[in-house]
Design an enzyme around this catalytic site. Structure first.
Site, PDB file in Angstrom:
ATOM      1  N   SER A 220      33.781  31.179  40.086  1.00 39.17           N
ATOM      2  CA  SER A 220      35.041  31.293  40.802  1.00 39.17           C
ATOM      3  C   SER A 220      35.671  29.917  40.998  1.00 39.17           C
ATOM      4  CB  SER A 220      34.807  32.031  42.124  1.00 39.17           C
ATOM      5  OG  SER A 220      36.020  32.479  42.688  1.00 39.17           O
TER       6      SER A 220
ATOM      7  N   ASP B 149      38.487  42.433  38.273  1.00 38.61           N
ATOM      8  CA  ASP B 149      38.615  41.172  39.007  1.00 38.61           C
ATOM      9  C   ASP B 149      40.020  40.636  38.806  1.00 38.61           C
ATOM     10  OD1 ASP B 149      38.372  38.620  40.080  1.00 38.61           O
ATOM     11  OD2 ASP B 149      36.658  38.044  38.867  1.00 38.61           O
TER      12      ASP B 149
ATOM     13  N   HIS C 275      34.565  40.877  41.157  1.00 38.03           N
ATOM     14  CA  HIS C 275      34.256  39.510  41.562  1.00 38.03           C
ATOM     15  C   HIS C 275      33.040  39.519  42.497  1.00 38.03           C
ATOM     16  CE1 HIS C 275      35.993  35.439  41.518  1.00 38.03           C
ATOM     17  NE2 HIS C 275      35.509  35.298  42.749  1.00 38.03           N
TER      18      HIS C 275
END
Length: 306
Positions: free
Chosen positions: A152, A246, A276
């Site tokens: 991320s 996501d 995610h």
């Protein structure tokens, strides 16, 4: 995945973006290992500090699956929107990467927003990578076999660090990018399609980036949005892991495509039916355990330890 989402909804906890940053960090920490696989026991786990350019001392944790000298080394940069997350929240994951990748992993506690806004996290990540390259032998690692990775926001920092390494002539074996953020304005179709209800949503993304970068000219800086980098040629080979459901999936594909178009070797895996954060849900999701295996294999292949 649906069951995980339903259980999360039943808990009724306030969303992280509704909390002050310090409370959001504590809440994320409290839930970080609820769905993780059991913590792997490793031959070597030790805390250390890495100097930053402004004199700060950055906490980090070193993991090694054996006591052998000359292990390849991965710098890992945790996710959390540049605002939450820590070495502790990604401890189990880094143990899996060390164990399955047969490498040393150093996980960095780069400084977080809003106390430390852009580009502090970029500077901390790059300072750590340079320091590890210089100190590899003293740490028991092989300085000729280095990689950088993260999930991320940490994936963003890893992508940026890989480009800074290229510019500095520091050879990397791999950039391990796990659903990295790469766009300036979160305007891809997947940001609309998965804006609500799937772990990471649009209000959370907006809150994270308000803490970190705001809405000024920094938004257009490639060190925030690597897709804006003028030239990706010569970057380290990339292994890109994405979640199908996501908001960040489209920009991950776009970045992989741009790397490939620039002549960079790229492998990409899109894990179907997951959101995610899925990589930290190994107790519940076989896809998380598959990711661990795949990431370990990518590291072994990049480091030529297979």
């Amino acid at each position: 995945m649906r069951s995980v989402l339903e259980r999360m909804a039943r808990l009724g906890r306030p969303p992280l973006h509704s909390l002050p940053p310090d409370q959001a960090r504590a809440a994320y920490q409290a839930g970080a290992e609820v769905l993780e696989v059991p913590r792997a026991e490793l031959a070597r786990v030790e805390d250390l500090h890495i100097p930053a350019r402004d004199g700060a001392s950055l906490p980090a944790r070193l993991y090694a699956p054996t006591l052998d000298a000359g292990l390849p080394l991965l710098l890992f940069l945790h996710g959390g929107g540049f605002t939450i997350g820590s070495v502790a929240t990604h401890d189990v994951l880094c143990r899996e990467l060390a164990r399955l990748g047969r490498c040393m992993v150093v996980s960095l506690d780069y400084r977080l927003a809003p106390e430390h806004r852009f580009p502090t996290a970029v500077h901390d990540s790059w300072d750590a990578l340079r320091w590890l390259a210089a100190q590899a032998t003293q740490l028991g690692a092989d300085g000729s076999r280095l990689a950088v990775g993260g999930d991320s926001a940490g994936g963003t920092l890893a992508a940026v660090s890989a480009l800074l390494a290229r510019d500095a002539g520091l050879a990397l074996a791999l950039q391990l990018l796990i659903y990295p953020g790469t766009t300036a304005h979160q305007d891809t179709p997947s940001h609309t399609r998965f804006a609500h209800g799937l772990v990471l949503d649009q209000p959370a993304i907006a809150w994270f980036f308000e803490q970190y970068v705001g809405h000024g000219p920094e938004r257009e800086d490639w060190r925030f949005a690597p897709l804006l980098a003028h030239d990706l040629e010569g970057a380290a080979p990339a292994w890109v892991a994405l979640a199908e459901l996501d908001p960040l999936v489209d920009e991950g594909v776009d970045y992989a495509d741009r790397l490939r178009a620039a002549g960079v070797p790229v492998d990409i895996e899109i894990y179907r039916g997951v959101t995610h954060e899925f990589i930290k849900m190994g107790r519940a999701l076989p896809e998380a355990r598959q990711f661990h295996q795949d990431a370990g294999r990518a590291l072994r292949q990049a480091f030529a330890t297979d």
